[in-house]
Motif scaffolding. Sequence first.
Motif, PDB file in Angstrom:
ATOM      1  N   ARG A 358     -36.995   9.356  -3.092  1.00 38.42           N
ATOM      2  CA  ARG A 358     -38.173   8.516  -3.005  1.00 38.42           C
ATOM      3  C   ARG A 358     -38.030   7.360  -4.019  1.00 38.42           C
ATOM      4  N   PRO A 359     -37.381   6.257  -3.621  1.00 35.74           N
ATOM      5  CA  PRO A 359     -37.296   5.093  -4.526  1.00 35.74           C
ATOM      6  C   PRO A 359     -38.686   4.608  -4.902  1.00 35.74           C
ATOM      7  N   MET A 360     -38.815   4.105  -6.131  1.00 36.04           N
ATOM      8  CA  MET A 360     -40.125   3.763  -6.667  1.00 36.04           C
ATOM      9  C   MET A 360     -40.208   2.294  -7.087  1.00 36.04           C
ATOM     10  N   ASP A 361     -41.429   1.783  -7.026  1.00 32.95           N
ATOM     11  CA  ASP A 361     -41.799   0.437  -7.467  1.00 32.95           C
ATOM     12  C   ASP A 361     -42.779   0.629  -8.622  1.00 32.95           C
ATOM     13  N   LEU A 362     -42.400   0.159  -9.823  1.00 30.38           N
ATOM     14  CA  LEU A 362     -43.201   0.417 -11.010  1.00 30.38           C
ATOM     15  C   LEU A 362     -43.555  -0.882 -11.727  1.00 30.38           C
ATOM     16  N   GLU A 363     -44.667  -0.856 -12.455  1.00 28.19           N
ATOM     17  CA  GLU A 363     -45.039  -1.953 -13.341  1.00 28.19           C
ATOM     18  C   GLU A 363     -45.031  -1.432 -14.771  1.00 28.19           C
ATOM     19  N   TRP A 364     -44.538  -2.245 -15.688  1.00 25.85           N
ATOM     20  CA  TRP A 364     -44.419  -1.828 -17.087  1.00 25.85           C
ATOM     21  C   TRP A 364     -45.043  -2.875 -18.007  1.00 25.85           C
ATOM     22  N   ALA A 365     -45.338  -2.470 -19.230  1.00 24.20           N
ATOM     23  CA  ALA A 365     -45.923  -3.384 -20.213  1.00 24.20           C
ATOM     24  C   ALA A 365     -45.511  -2.941 -21.609  1.00 24.20           C
ATOM     25  N   LYS A 366     -45.255  -3.920 -22.462  1.00 23.71           N
ATOM     26  CA  LYS A 366     -44.916  -3.662 -23.864  1.00 23.71           C
ATOM     27  C   LYS A 366     -46.107  -4.042 -24.741  1.00 23.71           C
ATOM     28  N   ASP A 367     -46.516  -3.143 -25.615  1.00 24.11           N
ATOM     29  CA  ASP A 367     -47.642  -3.398 -26.500  1.00 24.11           C
ATOM     30  C   ASP A 367     -47.187  -4.236 -27.689  1.00 24.11           C
ATOM     31  N   GLY A 368     -47.816  -5.399 -27.870  1.00 23.20           N
ATOM     32  CA  GLY A 368     -47.424  -6.289 -28.946  1.00 23.20           C
ATOM     33  C   GLY A 368     -47.798  -5.785 -30.321  1.00 23.20           C
ATOM     34  N   ASN A 369     -48.748  -4.860 -30.415  1.00 17.44           N
ATOM     35  CA  ASN A 369     -49.144  -4.307 -31.715  1.00 17.44           C
ATOM     36  C   ASN A 369     -48.203  -3.203 -32.174  1.00 17.44           C
ATOM     37  N   THR A 370     -47.823  -2.333 -31.245  1.00 13.86           N
ATOM     38  CA  THR A 370     -47.015  -1.165 -31.613  1.00 13.86           C
ATOM     39  C   THR A 370     -45.551  -1.292 -31.223  1.00 13.86           C
ATOM     40  N   GLY A 371     -45.240  -2.181 -30.283  1.00 11.36           N
ATOM     41  CA  GLY A 371     -43.872  -2.299 -29.789  1.00 11.36           C
ATOM     42  C   GLY A 371     -43.491  -1.235 -28.782  1.00 11.36           C
ATOM     43  N   LEU A 372     -44.450  -0.380 -28.387  1.00  9.31           N
ATOM     44  CA  LEU A 372     -44.169   0.702 -27.445  1.00  9.31           C
ATOM     45  C   LEU A 372     -44.216   0.196 -26.003  1.00  9.31           C
ATOM     46  N   LEU A 373     -43.448   0.857 -25.150  1.00  6.97           N
ATOM     47  CA  LEU A 373     -43.359   0.493 -23.735  1.00  6.97           C
ATOM     48  C   LEU A 373     -44.131   1.502 -22.892  1.00  6.97           C
ATOM     49  N   TYR A 374     -44.893   1.000 -21.913  1.00  5.02           N
ATOM     50  CA  TYR A 374     -45.743   1.836 -21.068  1.00  5.02           C
ATOM     51  C   TYR A 374     -45.456   1.572 -19.592  1.00  5.02           C
ATOM     52  N   ILE A 375     -45.645   2.598 -18.788  1.00 12.29           N
ATOM     53  CA  ILE A 375     -45.675   2.451 -17.331  1.00 12.29           C
ATOM     54  C   ILE A 375     -47.147   2.387 -16.936  1.00 12.29           C
ATOM     55  N   VAL A 376     -47.550   1.302 -16.270  1.00 14.61           N
ATOM     56  CA  VAL A 376     -48.970   1.129 -15.951  1.00 14.61           C
ATOM     57  C   VAL A 376     -49.270   1.322 -14.466  1.00 14.61           C
ATOM     58  N   GLN A 377     -48.230   1.376 -13.640  1.00 14.63           N
ATOM     59  CA  GLN A 377     -48.417   1.664 -12.219  1.00 14.63           C
ATOM     60  C   GLN A 377     -47.114   2.193 -11.649  1.00 14.63           C
ATOM     61  N   ALA A 378     -47.201   2.983 -10.597  1.00 20.02           N
ATOM     62  CA  ALA A 378     -46.015   3.443  -9.868  1.00 20.02           C
ATOM     63  C   ALA A 378     -46.410   3.727  -8.430  1.00 20.02           C
ATOM     64  N   ARG A 379     -45.588   3.266  -7.514  1.00 21.50           N
ATOM     65  CA  ARG A 379     -45.856   3.489  -6.088  1.00 21.50           C
ATOM     66  C   ARG A 379     -44.523   3.627  -5.364  1.00 21.50           C
ATOM     67  N   PRO A 380     -44.487   4.270  -4.212  1.00 23.10           N
ATOM     68  CA  PRO A 380     -43.238   4.333  -3.441  1.00 23.10           C
ATOM     69  C   PRO A 380     -42.821   2.941  -2.965  1.00 23.10           C
TER      70      PRO A 380
END
Length: 744
Positions: A358-380
């Motif tokens: 199941r290949p996936m389409d994801l959206e990501w974001a980097k927090d400018g305060n902490t430098g941490l990376l997040y996944i904010v959405q995922a869909r097939p």
Amino acid sequence: AIRCTTTDASMHSQQHGQFYFKYVRPGQSPAVGRVAGEADKPSAPKYIKWFSELQIEDVPLVGGKNASLGELYRELTPLGVRIPNGFALTAEAYRETIKQAGAWEALHEILDGLDKTNVADMSLRAQRARDLIYSIGLPDSIIAEVLEAWEKLVEECGPTLSVAVRSSATAEDLPTASFAGQHDTFLNIRGHANLIDAVCRCFASVFTDRAICYRVDQGFDHFQVALSVGIQQMVRSDMASSGVMFTLDTETGYRDAVFITGAYGLGENVVQGTVDPDEFYVHKPTFELGHRAVLRHTLGEKAIKMVYAQRGKETCRNVDVSHAERARYCINDDEVLVLADAAIKVEKHYSKRAGKPRPMDLEWAKDGNTGLLYIVQARPETVASRREAQKLVEYVVKEKSEVLCTGRAVGTKLACGRARVIRNNAMLSQFKPGEVLVATSTTPDWEPVMKTAAAIVTDRGGRTCHAAIIARELGIPAVVGCGNAVEVLPDGIQVTVCCSEGDTGRVYTGEIKYDTIETDLSIVEKPRTHLNVNLGNPELAFQTSFLPVDGVGLARMEFIINEYIKIHPMALLHPERVNDPAVIQQINERTANFASPPDFFIKTLSEGVGTIAAAFYPRPVIVRMSDFKTNEYASLIGGKQFECQEENPMIGFRGASRYHHPNYAEGFRLECAGTFIFRFFNIHWLAPEQLPAVARICLVAHCRHRFFKKKKTVIFFTFMMTVCLLELLPNLRVWYTAMLRVRK
């Protein structure tokens, strides 16, 4: 208006233990919501579900997007994938809102008998439907639950909380229909009044022109699709970067790569295609074996970024990006690998749940305060993964004309038509079916017109932007990120949009001649001998890898040097010996974003060779070291300063005789450095028999690296020996076996 009122806080907490906020309409008296009965426990919310309570099966309850966010939060957070917390307002709240207002009958009157081909009438009906839904507001009971959940999220995230308010339809983010971009999303929402307003606008977006048209095309009933709303903590990517990634190559469907795009600021610009993003590829099989490296980099323009608005009604605004930031990648290689790791984990989880890849389409974001990376959405992923793997369609250009503009190719097709420049929504009515849509960028509102286009050309955007996604769904070619298409393509001119020549898409003047070749690979009988393909262009590697071949028989290094590096190796090592100011400027421009000129050569060569090796992995790839003639070297940028003139370059200073010669030994070291960065065990090096001892030791040491599970082959040869073997042994398999092989 929202007014929150309480009695004395201490008395309230002693007597009742909790309170909630009540939505007060203009003209009403404020009242305090109170739990009935001092000893009574609060009832569970009827319309609110936290992400921790949701899973992928809850699509009928909260829509595809929110069900997926719940699945991610519950199952992927323990694996180290960061997901911002939040909650969902269920689809039942949408139905209840319309039911209590008695608006179902009015909606039927507006939409029954709709003809999507009548664009003007459809747009008018859609606007009436949106106005109706927005005007009825939300029932008090639903408002109370939303605001109570908001306060809990504030307690968890802090008083400066801002959220993304996202639409999530019950027919959205499905394996066969994405509904991507059809409904509205609102970013940087703060406070009660803005939150309730954003929810109402999300409900109304069920009836955007694009959503109505998409439902008709996909066969969904307007009145059976309901909308849930997700309220999710915002990641401060306005202070850093964000983007989109896929667990396959979006143009060819090649599944062993993670494709990542990114730009500065909030991700809306990347999704909508208003910015040309950076691109990265990571090879999944070698990544999971422990060799973690970025396979390919492409620097985007990233001219603007979306940040939080400080004042006024707008919550976000675009600002220019400095030239210094544009010249840098928006994330470093370590961060690319963190994202790739998250993408692989998400794909594995969803594939396991689906019982198939199941290949996936994801959206990501980097927090400018902490430098941490997040996944904010995922869909097939719903386009490239559904192509017929056993059917090969090739578009072969027979003759070319003047190239008017170039950009990033979307798809591998070719189409002809008259250019039509669309600068704003008011000009959409001028577009005629079969024309080539030319614009700065596209928006979801344009989709009814885009579906009638022969091809799409945009000035902005990357291969994960709105125009690219729609072009793939429609199966038409698109060239995005051209930069000057609106200027150089006048209305009415006949053009050919070509995406069949690799990663670079070209717009030719006129209607060029081409052949379409269709091959059913399922009925192609393989010969008894090993069948290899010759390949030099890394841009065609993923596409070519689908051919039923056993590997790459010859990948010539000269193509990569000539097409991508374009600079003489010695000119990069000794720019002080170049005395032409124009040539020096060319060298500086091409190497500006690298640590040094030699670093440019090494990384560009390694990415070219690595891409070919990755595409055919684990099938063998034989790479031949460079074999330029002196006149070919001289034609490279800065080459004339380092090459002599020969009467017959064919039999002159070339091949192994160059490698250890004082005039080129340093250049050969660059070649060796560029070929050994990626540790693909399927690469076999083809080198002249007269290769100097030091170079032989380097090649053999590379093949003995601890990373490889099995021995590799280095082939040393002479031209005459090859000719003799070909004449005596026509069987290719025997030929390769008969070659002089040196192991260890």
